[in-house]
Enzyme design. Sequence first.
Site, PDB file in Angstrom:
ATOM      1  N   ASN A   1       0.934  -1.176  -0.084  1.00 30.04           N
ATOM      2  CA  ASN A   1      -0.127  -0.120  -0.102  1.00 30.04           C
ATOM      3  C   ASN A   1       0.935   1.164  -0.060  1.00 30.04           C
ATOM      4  OD1 ASN A   1      -2.541  -1.331   0.155  1.00 30.04           O
ATOM      5  ND2 ASN A   1      -2.108  -1.876   2.140  1.00 30.04           N
TER       6      ASN A   1
ATOM      7  N   HIS B   1       6.373  -2.479   4.155  1.00 32.00           N
ATOM      8  CA  HIS B   1       5.948  -3.994   4.435  1.00 32.00           C
ATOM      9  C   HIS B   1       5.112  -4.399   3.035  1.00 32.00           C
ATOM     10  CE1 HIS B   1       3.094  -1.159   5.916  1.00 32.00           C
ATOM     11  NE2 HIS B   1       1.914  -2.048   5.450  1.00 32.00           N
TER      12      HIS B   1
ATOM     13  N   HIS C   1       2.466  -7.404   2.118  1.00 34.94           N
ATOM     14  CA  HIS C   1       1.405  -8.146   2.375  1.00 34.94           C
ATOM     15  C   HIS C   1       1.518  -9.467   1.857  1.00 34.94           C
ATOM     16  CE1 HIS C   1      -0.880  -5.039   4.915  1.00 34.94           C
ATOM     17  NE2 HIS C   1      -0.243  -4.397   4.082  1.00 34.94           N
TER      18      HIS C   1
HETATM   19  P1  5GP Z   1      -0.858  -0.862   5.769  1.00 36.15           P
HETATM   20  O1  5GP Z   1      -2.352  -0.627   5.709  1.00 36.15           O
HETATM   21  O2  5GP Z   1      -0.019   0.102   6.451  1.00 36.15           O
HETATM   22  O3  5GP Z   1      -0.422  -1.216   4.555  1.00 36.15           O
HETATM   23  O4  5GP Z   1      -0.811  -2.373   6.920  1.00 36.15           O
HETATM   24  C1  5GP Z   1      -0.414  -2.025   8.146  1.00 36.15           C
HETATM   25  C2  5GP Z   1      -0.879  -3.508   8.700  1.00 36.15           C
HETATM   26  O5  5GP Z   1      -0.097  -3.509   9.882  1.00 36.15           O
HETATM   27  C3  5GP Z   1      -2.292  -3.755   8.915  1.00 36.15           C
HETATM   28  O6  5GP Z   1      -2.678  -4.892   8.347  1.00 36.15           O
HETATM   29  C4  5GP Z   1      -2.218  -3.982  10.556  1.00 36.15           C
HETATM   30  O7  5GP Z   1      -3.090  -4.697  10.899  1.00 36.15           O
HETATM   31  C5  5GP Z   1      -0.782  -4.465  10.913  1.00 36.15           C
HETATM   32  N1  5GP Z   1      -0.355  -4.054  12.178  1.00 36.15           N
HETATM   33  C6  5GP Z   1      -0.325  -2.559  12.801  1.00 36.15           C
HETATM   34  N2  5GP Z   1       0.141  -3.009  13.898  1.00 36.15           N
HETATM   35  C7  5GP Z   1       0.642  -4.000  13.906  1.00 36.15           C
HETATM   36  C8  5GP Z   1       1.358  -4.697  15.290  1.00 36.15           C
HETATM   37  O8  5GP Z   1       1.760  -4.052  15.972  1.00 36.15           O
HETATM   38  N3  5GP Z   1       1.730  -6.188  15.073  1.00 36.15           N
HETATM   39  C9  5GP Z   1       1.371  -6.742  13.981  1.00 36.15           C
HETATM   40  N4  5GP Z   1       1.901  -7.959  13.690  1.00 36.15           N
HETATM   41  N5  5GP Z   1       0.736  -6.216  12.963  1.00 36.15           N
HETATM   42  C10 5GP Z   1       0.387  -4.740  12.992  1.00 36.15           C
END
Ligand code: 5GP
Length: 116
Positions: A87, A100, A102
Site C-alpha cells: 500500500n 511492508h 502483505h
Molecule cells: P498498511 O495498511 O499500512 O499497509 O498495513 C499495516 C498492517 O499492519 C495492517 O494490516 C495492520 O493490521 C498491521 N499491524 C499494525 N500494527 C501491528 C502490530 O503491532 N503488529 C502486527 N503484527 N501487525 C500490525
Amino acid sequence: MTDCIFCKIVNGELPSETVYNSPNVTAFRDINPAAPVHILIVPNRHIDHIRDPRAFEDDVLKEMFQVANQVAEMEGIAESGYRLLFNYGPDANLVVPHLHLHLLGGRPLGPMVARR
Ligand code: 5GP
Ligand code: ZN
C-alpha cells in the site's frame, strides 16, 4: 527509527508471531488478519515505503519477494495461490510507515480491488 512499531518488532522490543527471520528481512503475522494467512514481510533496516529510494538499494525488494514465496510454501498456500501487495498513500490506506509487503492467502481472495 526509535518510534517505528515495525522496527521494534524486528529488534524484539515489541512481540510478534515471527515466521521467518534473516539478516535483512523479517516476516510476521498481521495482528488483524484479513485472510487465514496474512503475513507482513519487512526489511530489517528502516525504509519508509515503496517510494523511499532506500527500497531500491541493494537487493532488498528482491529478497522480500523471495521470502514471500518461501513463506507461502511454509504456510501451505503455494499451490492454492496468494496475493502480494504494497500500500502507498491515503487512497491505499498505508498506515504503518515502515515498508511492508502483505502476503495474503488461505481462501479465495475475491477481486483484487472492491468495485463500487
Ligand atoms: P498498511 O495498511 O499500512 O499497509 O498495513 C499495516 C498492517 O499492519 C495492517 O494490516 C495492520 O493490521 C498491521 N499491524 C499494525 N500494527 C501491528 C502490530 O503491532 N503488529 C502486527 N503484527 N501487525 C500490525
Ligand atoms: Zn521502521
